[in-house]
Design a protein around this motif. Sequence first.
Motif, PDB file in Angstrom:
ATOM      1  N   ASN A  49      -5.701  -4.505 -44.567  1.00 57.24           N
ATOM      2  CA  ASN A  49      -4.515  -4.462 -43.713  1.00 57.24           C
ATOM      3  C   ASN A  49      -3.321  -5.041 -44.463  1.00 57.24           C
ATOM      4  O   ASN A  49      -3.359  -6.202 -44.894  1.00 57.24           O
ATOM      5  CB  ASN A  49      -4.753  -5.266 -42.436  1.00 57.24           C
ATOM      6  CG  ASN A  49      -5.827  -4.648 -41.567  1.00 57.24           C
ATOM      7  OD1 ASN A  49      -5.586  -3.695 -40.845  1.00 57.24           O
ATOM      8  ND2 ASN A  49      -7.042  -5.201 -41.656  1.00 57.24           N
TER       9      ASN A  49
ATOM     10  N   ALA B  58     -14.024  -0.037 -36.825  1.00 59.19           N
ATOM     11  CA  ALA B  58     -14.945  -1.141 -37.094  1.00 59.19           C
ATOM     12  C   ALA B  58     -16.412  -0.729 -37.069  1.00 59.19           C
ATOM     13  O   ALA B  58     -17.243  -1.351 -37.740  1.00 59.19           O
ATOM     14  CB  ALA B  58     -14.706  -2.271 -36.093  1.00 59.19           C
TER      15      ALA B  58
ATOM     16  N   TRP C 109     -18.376 -12.697 -33.857  1.00 58.81           N
ATOM     17  CA  TRP C 109     -18.313 -11.254 -34.098  1.00 58.81           C
ATOM     18  C   TRP C 109     -19.379 -10.564 -33.252  1.00 58.81           C
ATOM     19  O   TRP C 109     -20.471 -11.099 -33.106  1.00 58.81           O
ATOM     20  CB  TRP C 109     -18.561 -10.990 -35.582  1.00 58.81           C
ATOM     21  CG  TRP C 109     -18.333  -9.581 -36.006  1.00 58.81           C
ATOM     22  CD1 TRP C 109     -19.234  -8.562 -35.995  1.00 58.81           C
ATOM     23  CD2 TRP C 109     -17.126  -9.039 -36.518  1.00 58.81           C
ATOM     24  NE1 TRP C 109     -18.671  -7.419 -36.465  1.00 58.81           N
ATOM     25  CE2 TRP C 109     -17.365  -7.676 -36.796  1.00 58.81           C
ATOM     26  CE3 TRP C 109     -15.853  -9.556 -36.772  1.00 58.81           C
ATOM     27  CZ2 TRP C 109     -16.386  -6.836 -37.320  1.00 58.81           C
ATOM     28  CZ3 TRP C 109     -14.891  -8.719 -37.300  1.00 58.81           C
ATOM     29  CH2 TRP C 109     -15.163  -7.386 -37.563  1.00 58.81           C
TER      30      TRP C 109
ATOM     31  N   GLY D 256      -3.464  -4.711 -36.522  1.00 67.17           N
ATOM     32  CA  GLY D 256      -4.807  -4.398 -37.001  1.00 67.17           C
ATOM     33  C   GLY D 256      -5.587  -3.469 -36.098  1.00 67.17           C
ATOM     34  O   GLY D 256      -6.798  -3.302 -36.266  1.00 67.17           O
TER      35      GLY D 256
ATOM     36  N   ALA E 178      -7.666  -0.759 -37.900  1.00 67.73           N
ATOM     37  CA  ALA E 178      -8.913  -1.268 -38.484  1.00 67.73           C
ATOM     38  C   ALA E 178      -9.963  -1.524 -37.413  1.00 67.73           C
ATOM     39  O   ALA E 178     -11.154  -1.267 -37.620  1.00 67.73           O
ATOM     40  CB  ALA E 178      -8.633  -2.551 -39.270  1.00 67.73           C
ATOM     41  N   VAL E 179      -9.541  -2.021 -36.265  1.00 67.04           N
ATOM     42  CA  VAL E 179     -10.492  -2.274 -35.168  1.00 67.04           C
ATOM     43  C   VAL E 179     -11.115  -0.963 -34.704  1.00 67.04           C
ATOM     44  O   VAL E 179     -12.318  -0.892 -34.422  1.00 67.04           O
ATOM     45  CB  VAL E 179      -9.784  -2.980 -33.993  1.00 67.04           C
ATOM     46  CG1 VAL E 179     -10.694  -3.068 -32.774  1.00 67.04           C
ATOM     47  CG2 VAL E 179      -9.331  -4.374 -34.420  1.00 67.04           C
TER      48      VAL E 179
ATOM     49  N   LEU F 299     -10.581  -9.808 -39.458  1.00 64.60           N
ATOM     50  CA  LEU F 299     -10.249  -8.773 -40.431  1.00 64.60           C
ATOM     51  C   LEU F 299      -9.582  -9.411 -41.643  1.00 64.60           C
ATOM     52  O   LEU F 299      -9.344 -10.618 -41.673  1.00 64.60           O
ATOM     53  CB  LEU F 299      -9.336  -7.726 -39.785  1.00 64.60           C
ATOM     54  CG  LEU F 299      -9.890  -7.047 -38.529  1.00 64.60           C
ATOM     55  CD1 LEU F 299      -8.806  -6.227 -37.840  1.00 64.60           C
ATOM     56  CD2 LEU F 299     -11.092  -6.176 -38.866  1.00 64.60           C
TER      57      LEU F 299
ATOM     58  N   TRP G 171     -14.499  -0.515 -44.864  1.00 65.17           N
ATOM     59  CA  TRP G 171     -13.658  -1.675 -44.581  1.00 65.17           C
ATOM     60  C   TRP G 171     -12.202  -1.299 -44.800  1.00 65.17           C
ATOM     61  O   TRP G 171     -11.883  -0.340 -45.497  1.00 65.17           O
ATOM     62  CB  TRP G 171     -14.046  -2.876 -45.448  1.00 65.17           C
ATOM     63  CG  TRP G 171     -13.977  -2.647 -46.924  1.00 65.17           C
ATOM     64  CD1 TRP G 171     -14.974  -2.184 -47.735  1.00 65.17           C
ATOM     65  CD2 TRP G 171     -12.839  -2.865 -47.786  1.00 65.17           C
ATOM     66  NE1 TRP G 171     -14.544  -2.099 -49.039  1.00 65.17           N
ATOM     67  CE2 TRP G 171     -13.237  -2.514 -49.103  1.00 65.17           C
ATOM     68  CE3 TRP G 171     -11.548  -3.329 -47.584  1.00 65.17           C
ATOM     69  CZ2 TRP G 171     -12.377  -2.613 -50.196  1.00 65.17           C
ATOM     70  CZ3 TRP G 171     -10.681  -3.431 -48.669  1.00 65.17           C
ATOM     71  CH2 TRP G 171     -11.109  -3.068 -49.963  1.00 65.17           C
TER      72      TRP G 171
ATOM     73  N   LEU H  70     -13.152  -9.243 -32.546  1.00 60.30           N
ATOM     74  CA  LEU H  70     -12.272  -8.103 -32.813  1.00 60.30           C
ATOM     75  C   LEU H  70     -11.310  -7.813 -31.675  1.00 60.30           C
ATOM     76  O   LEU H  70     -10.153  -7.448 -31.908  1.00 60.30           O
ATOM     77  CB  LEU H  70     -13.116  -6.846 -33.082  1.00 60.30           C
ATOM     78  CG  LEU H  70     -13.626  -6.603 -34.496  1.00 60.30           C
ATOM     79  CD1 LEU H  70     -14.558  -5.413 -34.497  1.00 60.30           C
ATOM     80  CD2 LEU H  70     -12.457  -6.374 -35.449  1.00 60.30           C
TER      81      LEU H  70
END
Length: 366
Positions: A248, A240, A175, A233, A236-237, A266, A245, A179
């Motif tokens: 998904n 980030a 990480w 996703g 969501a990315v 994720l 949070w 991502l």
Amino acid sequence: NVLTMSFAPKDEHEAQIQFALERGIPAILSVIGTQQLSFPNDAYDLIHCARCRVPWHEDGGKPLLELNRVLRPGGFFVWSATPVYLNDERHVSIWNSMVALTQSMCWKMVTKAMAPTGVGLVVYQKPTSPSCYKERQKNDPPMCRTTARNASWYTPLQRCLSRLPGGASRWPPFWPERLTAKPLRLPPTLFVEELFHNDTKYWSDVVSNVYLGGLGINWTTVRNVMDMTASHGGFAVALANMPLWVMNVVRIHEPDTLPTIFDRGLIGVYHDWCESFSTYPRTYDLLHSVFLFSNLPERCNVIDLAVEMDRVVRPGGWILVQESKEMIRKIGAIFRSLQWSVNFYNDRYMVGKKSFWRPNGGEIQR
């Protein structure tokens, strides 16, 4: 840089999942009972069970085999329970059953430790190579017959070992590179790879240029978000770097992109939006969907889905819906009837905010 997902049943844990969600921690109502969890194979890097009373060894080991299914190759299971550290006859019997079961599954015991308080834990690791499976003297538990599309929705627990995916020995990048790196399980076709990269780029542009400044949402009040139509996703990315949070949700009748979502670091679940989502009322700050209403199966009802969204969102929370002009007008009327404030943008986006109204003597108090 660790994202957790807590789950527990509703009846035995005294609303602990509700408390977790109220604290802003990812959580979902779920139980290892008779059906598979609504996660894909090889999803989690680590699974943890403390003060754990799940009978992993019973029913032929089906509960632990289900953990094996959702644990990534090379991933870890941390187990802290009385059979690990108590020495009476009953607990020793359970421990011996677990030793036999984990050995038959080719799990490696990494460590067994005791705290000064006398409470112990054991850490197991799932293999990254199928060689151990082939070397077992007895094919028990047997290997699962198929490695086809993940289909854990309403699927009974199985007494078999899920097959390791191709490239099982590889671990995703650290990480936050994870991502945006190409997911290990993304199908190796040019078309799918273009869809993946376009999804990431599209949501980066939309979130930065439209969502964060142009729709009147107070993002400082948002801690947890549900993407009801998650695709790869990308939404969501794009969020980030914000202090929130995203859950998904991949619809069961759409392409199965949930493994790639987990490969990106994720979290998410499978779901059918003709049914209620497995959470308590008033637990999410914002729900996001893209053409969900327009693409509902015929057996689903638009009003029922709107009412379910109203159930899930906290008072003062938001919905952010992207639909056709005709559909957002239709669902806007439904949410107004539920006492939401609703605004439209560019005949494409609908933003709704849930009120705090309560009925009182037939009249509405706002």
